[in-house]
Motif scaffolding. Structure first.
Motif, PDB file in Angstrom:
ATOM      1  N   ASN A 156      30.014  28.048  35.961  1.00 27.84           N
ATOM      2  CA  ASN A 156      30.954  29.059  35.484  1.00 27.84           C
ATOM      3  C   ASN A 156      30.881  30.305  36.358  1.00 27.84           C
ATOM      4  OD1 ASN A 156      31.893  27.492  33.374  1.00 27.84           O
ATOM      5  ND2 ASN A 156      30.370  28.266  31.926  1.00 27.84           N
ATOM      6  N   SER A 157      29.650  30.673  36.752  1.00 25.04           N
ATOM      7  CA  SER A 157      29.443  31.811  37.636  1.00 25.04           C
ATOM      8  C   SER A 157      30.146  31.582  38.967  1.00 25.04           C
ATOM      9  CB  SER A 157      27.950  32.035  37.863  1.00 25.04           C
ATOM     10  OG  SER A 157      27.736  32.973  38.886  1.00 25.04           O
ATOM     11  N   TYR A 158      30.032  30.376  39.463  1.00 24.85           N
ATOM     12  CA  TYR A 158      30.687  30.009  40.723  1.00 24.85           C
ATOM     13  C   TYR A 158      32.208  30.147  40.618  1.00 24.85           C
ATOM     14  CZ  TYR A 158      33.174  26.497  43.465  1.00 24.85           C
ATOM     15  OH  TYR A 158      34.084  25.833  44.212  1.00 24.85           O
ATOM     16  N   ASN A 159      32.778  29.635  39.553  1.00 24.45           N
ATOM     17  CA  ASN A 159      34.226  29.723  39.352  1.00 24.45           C
ATOM     18  C   ASN A 159      34.677  31.172  39.238  1.00 24.45           C
ATOM     19  OD1 ASN A 159      34.671  26.940  39.367  1.00 24.45           O
ATOM     20  ND2 ASN A 159      34.126  26.749  37.204  1.00 24.45           N
ATOM     21  N   ASN A 160      33.852  32.005  38.586  1.00 27.63           N
ATOM     22  CA  ASN A 160      34.170  33.433  38.464  1.00 27.63           C
ATOM     23  C   ASN A 160      34.183  34.119  39.831  1.00 27.63           C
ATOM     24  OD1 ASN A 160      34.382  33.256  35.695  1.00 27.63           O
ATOM     25  ND2 ASN A 160      32.240  33.820  35.331  1.00 27.63           N
ATOM     26  N   GLN A 161      33.227  33.714  40.696  1.00 28.07           N
ATOM     27  CA  GLN A 161      33.180  34.286  42.042  1.00 28.07           C
ATOM     28  C   GLN A 161      34.451  33.970  42.820  1.00 28.07           C
ATOM     29  OE1 GLN A 161      29.441  34.067  44.364  1.00 28.07           O
ATOM     30  NE2 GLN A 161      28.601  33.011  42.601  1.00 28.07           N
ATOM     31  N   VAL A 162      34.904  32.715  42.731  1.00 27.28           N
ATOM     32  CA  VAL A 162      36.112  32.293  43.434  1.00 27.28           C
ATOM     33  C   VAL A 162      37.314  33.113  42.967  1.00 27.28           C
ATOM     34  CG1 VAL A 162      37.722  30.383  43.805  1.00 27.28           C
ATOM     35  CG2 VAL A 162      35.251  29.957  43.877  1.00 27.28           C
ATOM     36  N   ASP A 163      37.470  33.273  41.643  1.00 29.66           N
ATOM     37  CA  ASP A 163      38.588  34.050  41.087  1.00 29.66           C
ATOM     38  C   ASP A 163      38.524  35.505  41.561  1.00 29.66           C
ATOM     39  OD1 ASP A 163      39.435  31.805  39.759  1.00 29.66           O
ATOM     40  OD2 ASP A 163      38.452  32.336  37.859  1.00 29.66           O
ATOM     41  N   PHE A 164      37.326  36.052  41.583  1.00 26.66           N
ATOM     42  CA  PHE A 164      37.144  37.455  41.975  1.00 26.66           C
ATOM     43  C   PHE A 164      37.579  37.693  43.419  1.00 26.66           C
ATOM     44  CE2 PHE A 164      34.447  40.547  44.150  1.00 26.66           C
ATOM     45  CZ  PHE A 164      34.820  41.698  43.495  1.00 26.66           C
ATOM     46  N   TYR A 165      37.120  36.811  44.340  1.00 31.94           N
ATOM     47  CA  TYR A 165      37.439  36.995  45.751  1.00 31.94           C
ATOM     48  C   TYR A 165      38.946  36.945  46.008  1.00 31.94           C
ATOM     49  CZ  TYR A 165      32.524  36.652  47.004  1.00 31.94           C
ATOM     50  OH  TYR A 165      31.185  36.881  47.122  1.00 31.94           O
ATOM     51  N   GLU A 166      39.633  36.032  45.333  1.00 28.48           N
ATOM     52  CA  GLU A 166      41.075  35.902  45.536  1.00 28.48           C
ATOM     53  C   GLU A 166      41.802  37.211  45.205  1.00 28.48           C
ATOM     54  OE1 GLU A 166      42.064  32.519  43.178  1.00 28.48           O
ATOM     55  OE2 GLU A 166      41.786  31.106  44.833  1.00 28.48           O
ATOM     56  N   SER A 167      41.442  37.822  44.084  1.00 27.38           N
ATOM     57  CA  SER A 167      42.084  39.077  43.687  1.00 27.38           C
ATOM     58  C   SER A 167      41.607  40.250  44.549  1.00 27.38           C
ATOM     59  CB  SER A 167      41.828  39.376  42.212  1.00 27.38           C
ATOM     60  OG  SER A 167      40.437  39.474  41.963  1.00 27.38           O
ATOM     61  N   TYR A 168      40.339  40.229  44.953  1.00 26.48           N
ATOM     62  CA  TYR A 168      39.768  41.332  45.741  1.00 26.48           C
ATOM     63  C   TYR A 168      40.419  41.420  47.122  1.00 26.48           C
ATOM     64  CZ  TYR A 168      36.378  44.128  48.354  1.00 26.48           C
ATOM     65  OH  TYR A 168      35.780  45.077  49.144  1.00 26.48           O
ATOM     66  N   ILE A 169      40.557  40.309  47.812  1.00 21.81           N
ATOM     67  CA  ILE A 169      41.141  40.305  49.162  1.00 21.81           C
ATOM     68  C   ILE A 169      42.600  40.741  49.111  1.00 21.81           C
ATOM     69  CG2 ILE A 169      41.634  38.908  51.210  1.00 21.81           C
ATOM     70  CD1 ILE A 169      38.655  39.404  50.653  1.00 21.81           C
ATOM     71  N   ASN A 170      43.315  40.331  48.075  1.00 22.18           N
ATOM     72  CA  ASN A 170      44.721  40.707  47.943  1.00 22.18           C
ATOM     73  C   ASN A 170      44.898  42.212  47.791  1.00 22.18           C
ATOM     74  OD1 ASN A 170      45.632  38.075  48.135  1.00 22.18           O
ATOM     75  ND2 ASN A 170      45.491  37.709  45.929  1.00 22.18           N
ATOM     76  N   SER A 171      43.845  42.896  47.342  1.00 23.30           N
ATOM     77  CA  SER A 171      43.935  44.350  47.140  1.00 23.30           C
ATOM     78  C   SER A 171      43.602  45.144  48.408  1.00 23.30           C
ATOM     79  CB  SER A 171      42.983  44.783  46.021  1.00 23.30           C
ATOM     80  OG  SER A 171      41.622  44.623  46.424  1.00 23.30           O
ATOM     81  N   LEU A 172      43.105  44.478  49.446  1.00 24.45           N
ATOM     82  CA  LEU A 172      42.698  45.158  50.679  1.00 24.45           C
ATOM     83  C   LEU A 172      43.858  45.252  51.665  1.00 24.45           C
ATOM     84  CD1 LEU A 172      39.232  43.469  51.313  1.00 24.45           C
ATOM     85  CD2 LEU A 172      39.651  45.676  50.249  1.00 24.45           C
ATOM     86  N   GLU A 173      43.858  46.332  52.462  1.00 24.49           N
ATOM     87  CA  GLU A 173      44.872  46.484  53.503  1.00 24.49           C
ATOM     88  C   GLU A 173      44.455  45.721  54.756  1.00 24.49           C
ATOM     89  OE1 GLU A 173      45.586  50.551  54.325  1.00 24.49           O
ATOM     90  OE2 GLU A 173      46.367  51.021  52.330  1.00 24.49           O
ATOM     91  N   ASN A 174      45.446  45.262  55.500  1.00 26.28           N
ATOM     92  CA  ASN A 174      45.205  44.568  56.767  1.00 26.28           C
ATOM     93  C   ASN A 174      44.209  43.414  56.618  1.00 26.28           C
ATOM     94  OD1 ASN A 174      46.912  46.363  58.094  1.00 26.28           O
ATOM     95  ND2 ASN A 174      45.230  47.792  58.518  1.00 26.28           N
ATOM     96  N   SER A 175      44.218  42.763  55.494  1.00 26.02           N
ATOM     97  CA  SER A 175      43.304  41.648  55.255  1.00 26.02           C
ATOM     98  C   SER A 175      44.063  40.443  54.727  1.00 26.02           C
ATOM     99  CB  SER A 175      42.211  42.042  54.264  1.00 26.02           C
ATOM    100  OG  SER A 175      41.399  43.063  54.787  1.00 26.02           O
ATOM    101  N   LYS A 176      43.737  39.312  55.294  1.00 21.40           N
ATOM    102  CA  LYS A 176      44.375  38.071  54.877  1.00 21.40           C
ATOM    103  C   LYS A 176      43.294  37.051  54.537  1.00 21.40           C
ATOM    104  CE  LYS A 176      47.317  34.317  56.604  1.00 21.40           C
ATOM    105  NZ  LYS A 176      48.042  33.783  57.782  1.00 21.40           N
TER     106      LYS A 176
END
Length: 516
Positions: free
Chosen positions: A39-59
């Motif tokens: 469950n912790s692993y799945n939470n990490q995956v979800d977090f990264y997807e939303s975190y990167i989308n919030s950054l500028e000049n990052s894909k």
């Protein structure tokens, strides 16, 4: 005359570098296969997807993951290795991970990977520690945190070992991998009836029908080939597995206190615990004991009846022929023991090397022993030469760099002490700077220790040290001592003129043969 003012023109960085898009790869890992950790692993995956989308000049290019695999050994993590390979290919230029302990729990590997990535233009951001390797000065901070992560990993490992051994003493153990014939349902071990019948058949055929292991394998592959691929090692392991009669032998393997804590077979280094009637049995204990009694008897019978490799004799399989490469065999003529090249016995034309008496080999070994004992300094020099010869340039450069940094830190500490004694700095500033320098020093000392361990753990160096310790501990011998011989000698090569001893460290020494 007034000096002309220098003209300076600023050349702005290229726009493609200023506004470079970060091709981001994220790394997520958990250290257990349990449901909570997944469950912790799945939470990490979800977090990264939303975190990167919030950054500028990052894909976001990819999220690399390893489920339920330890962080102490990099070669066990396929997701991690794939991420590094993609960095080398230029597919990503930025890595984001939650913490250093998620990235690795080994200071040597952490620094090695980070430095390689930095050299190819890839930065790493550790979110918890707020360390960005793209910024100056972050590598030293990274080393401190990586050292802490390694200590944490060792503490966790020790706690797990203590818990396991405590449960083992009490006869409690949750078997992670079940033997053939069992399955786990709702946390409880259950017998698989269809497979249990095959297990019973194996033991009955082996004990009551006098099947050999080889015959059993042929029988199983003929009648049960759809169920499993059968081999001699598989069948032998099943016949030795006490769980089939309801018992458990605990601590067959253990993890030594050496990074990266790889499991090794317990050959008596630690206590083992045999627990009765704690596992669902498929056969009765009497049948299991008869099967193991037969296994032991067959092994003894095999060793006793060997003709080409009789293990009763110390020199068996140790002596090779210098002329033809043949193996020397033991022979007894007129109540004297000799060793003769197998090809020479067949035909003197095939090999001209004549047989040699055991007493002559013994005398030659004693000469070698005392020659080595009188020249231990030569072995020390040989060990040093191996280290210099086998240590690669990267290790040498890194060790030199660490030694220079240690020297600088020590010098800085001495300078700081002098400044304080002369009242050039306040007590508060002294304490702050002194603590910083001590942290730097401890990190460099740890790096030096790791590098020395890597350099001096080479096989030839270890074997040379073992030989030196053996020679120093023995005062004198007058006969061919089995323990000393096996410690020193790897093989013997007999020729027409010489006997050559190859030591365990690959050093070769010759003694002239007796001429008649």
């Amino acid at each position: 005359m007034a000096q002309a003012q220098k003209q300076v023109r600023i050349i702005e960085p290229l726009e493609r570098f200023v506004n470079r898009i970060n091709l981001v790869g994220c790394y997520a890992r958990v250290s257990s296969d349990s449901e909570d950790q997944l469950n912790s692993y799945n939470n990490q995956v979800d977090f990264y997807e939303s975190y990167i989308n919030s950054l500028e000049n990052s894909k976001l290019v990819k999220i690399y993951t390893d489920e339920g695999i330890t962080g102490t050994r990099m070669d066990k993590r396929d997701g991690f290795l794939q991420m590094i390979e993609d960095c080398r290919k230029g597919l990503i230029n930025r890595i984001i991970t939650k913490s250093i302990s998620r990235f690795a729990r080994n200071i040597t590997e952490t620094l090695s990977v980070v430095r390689e990535l930095k050299s190819i233009g890839v930065s790493v951001y550790f979110m918890t520690e707020k360390i960005d390797t793209a910024k100056m000065g972050s590598e030293m901070m990274l080393a401190v945190y990586a050292a802490c992560a390694e200590i944490e990993s060792k503490a966790i490992s020790n706690a797990q070992k203590w818990a396991f051994r405590t449960r083992a003493k009490e006869g409690r153990y949750n078997q992670p991998k079940l033997p053939y014939g069992y399955q786990r349902i709702d946390g409880e071990v259950k017998v698989i009836e269809e497979e249990a019948k095959i297990v019973e058949d194996i033991f009955n055929k082996y004990v009551n029908k006098d099947f050999s292991v080889t015959k059993l394998v042929d029988y199983l592959n003929k009648h049960y080939f759809k169920k499993k691929k059968w081999s001699q090692s598989t069948v032998s392991s099943m016949l030795k597995n006490e769980r089939y009669c309801g018992d458990m032998l605990l601590q067959k393997r253990y993890s030594p206190d050496v990074f990266p804590y790889k499991l090794v077979t317990n050959k008596g280094e630690l206590a083992q615990y045999y627990v009765y009637d704690v596992f669902p049995k498929i056969i009765d204990r009497e049948l299991f004991e008869k099967a193991n009694e037969k296994l032991v008897n067959n092994k003894l019978k095999f060793n006793k009846n060997q003709t080409d490799g009789n293990r009763e004799y110390l020199l068996t399989s140790k002596i090779k022929c210098e002329h033809c490469g043949g193996t020397f065999k033991r022979r007894v003529l007129r109540n004297k023991e000799y060793w003769s090249c197998s090809n020479h016995v067949t035909s003197a034309k095939k090999c001209e090397v004549k047989m040699i008496e055991t007493d002559e080999i013994e005398d030659a070994f004693l000469k070698i022993f005392y020659k080595l004992k009188e020249n231990i300094h030569v072995l020390e020099a040989y060990k040093k030469h191996i280290v210099n010869f086998t240590t690669n340039d990267d290790d040498k450069c890194e060790l030199d760099l660490v030694n220079r940094e240690l020297k600088k830190v020590s010098s800085s500490i001495n300078t700081l002490v002098r400044y304080y004694q002369k009242d050039l700095i306040s007590l508060e500033d002294y304490k702050k700077k002194h603590n910083e320098l001590l942290v730097d020093k401890s990190v460099f000392e740890m790096q030096k220790c790791k590098l020395n361990e890597k350099i001096y753990q080479r096989f030839e160096v270890i074997q040379t040290q073992i030989i030196i310790e053996c020679l120093e501990s023995m005062k004198e011998i007058t006969a061919l001592d089995e323990e000393i011989f096996n410690t020193l000698v790897d093989s013997i090569e007999v020729g027409t003129l010489d006997i050559q001893f190859t030591l365990k460290n690959d050093l070769k020494l010759k003694v002239e043969r007796k001429q008649f």
